[in-house]
Write a protein that holds these residues in place. Sequence first.
Motif, PDB file in Angstrom:
ATOM      1  N   PHE A 108       0.838  -1.198   0.000  1.00 33.25           N
ATOM      2  CA  PHE A 108       0.000   0.000   0.000  1.00 33.25           C
ATOM      3  C   PHE A 108       0.876   1.253   0.000  1.00 33.25           C
ATOM      4  N   ARG A 109       0.520   2.228  -0.812  1.00 34.39           N
ATOM      5  CA  ARG A 109       1.162   3.541  -0.720  1.00 34.39           C
ATOM      6  C   ARG A 109       0.679   4.266   0.530  1.00 34.39           C
ATOM      7  N   ASN A 110       1.522   5.152   1.047  1.00 37.71           N
ATOM      8  CA  ASN A 110       1.155   6.002   2.183  1.00 37.71           C
ATOM      9  C   ASN A 110       0.715   5.180   3.395  1.00 37.71           C
ATOM     10  N   GLY A 111       1.401   4.069   3.636  1.00 37.49           N
ATOM     11  CA  GLY A 111       0.995   3.164   4.708  1.00 37.49           C
ATOM     12  C   GLY A 111       1.420   3.642   6.087  1.00 37.49           C
ATOM     13  N   TYR A 167      -2.932   0.888   8.023  1.00 38.66           N
ATOM     14  CA  TYR A 167      -3.980   1.742   7.463  1.00 38.66           C
ATOM     15  C   TYR A 167      -3.366   2.640   6.405  1.00 38.66           C
ATOM     16  N   THR A 168      -4.079   2.794   5.307  1.00 41.50           N
ATOM     17  CA  THR A 168      -3.640   3.680   4.237  1.00 41.50           C
ATOM     18  C   THR A 168      -4.755   4.672   3.925  1.00 41.50           C
ATOM     19  N   ARG A 174      -9.547   5.488  -2.198  1.00 42.60           N
ATOM     20  CA  ARG A 174      -8.598   4.371  -2.190  1.00 42.60           C
ATOM     21  C   ARG A 174      -8.108   4.072  -0.764  1.00 42.60           C
ATOM     22  N   GLU A 175      -8.976   4.266   0.223  1.00 36.57           N
ATOM     23  CA  GLU A 175      -8.646   3.959   1.608  1.00 36.57           C
ATOM     24  C   GLU A 175      -8.510   2.444   1.766  1.00 36.57           C
ATOM     25  N   GLU A 209      -7.825  -8.185   4.817  1.00 33.79           N
ATOM     26  CA  GLU A 209      -7.473  -6.967   4.084  1.00 33.79           C
ATOM     27  C   GLU A 209      -8.646  -6.494   3.245  1.00 33.79           C
ATOM     28  N   SER A 210      -8.842  -5.189   3.207  1.00 36.29           N
ATOM     29  CA  SER A 210      -9.878  -4.585   2.370  1.00 36.29           C
ATOM     30  C   SER A 210      -9.332  -3.297   1.777  1.00 36.29           C
ATOM     31  N   TYR A 211      -9.520  -3.107   0.479  1.00 39.25           N
ATOM     32  CA  TYR A 211      -9.054  -1.874  -0.138  1.00 39.25           C
ATOM     33  C   TYR A 211     -10.017  -1.418  -1.222  1.00 39.25           C
TER      34      TYR A 211
END
Length: 342
Positions: A150-153, A170-171, A184-185, A205-207
């Motif tokens: 994940f980006r920005n994790g 969390y992202t 895109r949370e 996991e959920s995105y």
Amino acid sequence: MKTIKTSLLAAAVVSAFAMPAMASDINVKISGRAHLSLDHLDNGVDSGLNVSSNSSRLRFAASTEVAEGLTAVMQLEQNIRFDEGNGSFATRDSFLGLRGDFGLVRVGFFDTPLKVVRGRTDMFGDRVGDARNITNVPTGAAGANFDNRFRNGVHYRSPAMNGFTFDLQYTPHNNTGSTVENERESYSTSLTYNANGLYAAAAYESYENAAGDNPNALRLGVSYDVSKEFKVAALYQAARNLENGNRNVWGVGASYKIEDYTLRGQFYQAGKNDLADSGANMIAVGVDRNFGRALTMYAVYGLTSNDDAAAFTIASGGRDTRLTPIAGENSAGFSLGMIYNF
């Protein structure tokens, strides 16, 4: 979930501010892996000989004890294409964090807790026969890769307590640039037990993908050192909210050491989704020649058998040279590889 996340992070930050400052040396480490293979790949229609660099990497890590019981940690890791003479900067686990009695808090770009479970149970990670060939949606389908970073994790890992460890990532925005709507949370979490040769983990996991859907997956993974020579592993994945309906995956694997050699094998099955004839089976067998931790040479043969509407591959996960599958055709590969850790 947000209340738990906020409380854990707040506790870690408060603990950090309460610690007295101190001077300490900076520990810097350079390490990495060169992993190349010569592969004969067959998509059921055509075949060819390829050279592939497989998750080869260069890693810079640093740590400093900045206060009693508090250590600042940093890592910068990038992919290196030894096969084609290029690479991408900071495309692997790269982060800045704090480690102490409270556990570990870090921010950056790194494997999710769900992805880690697959890595701990996969007998052919980064090789022909990698479990990701089955756990992720085939090429051409949208939004269901459960082995991403994940980006920005923002990640918290608890200290180990009687063998148990809790991870929560969390992202706020799993994309580039800034956001005011937190599109895109993404969330990923796991509970792990690791002691006495037994590794067992449950992860969820959920995105939110580009289409605004929320693909999610539950993973259960286990590995056990039956003896110093014999190891077994298993993985179950239940994925939901996919493009063509839900899909379950399960797999088992084993390895056995005989002096400087390791025999290994695994079998994975992807159940069908809402499409008829959309399942697949994958089998891989191989042997390693070990020269200590530094060097491993290996041979692997793998085969993915696709139903008429399925397009799973045998050579995709963890590899920079990939085989694009053809729906309804079997995918096969024979690989001779070498891994050098430094």
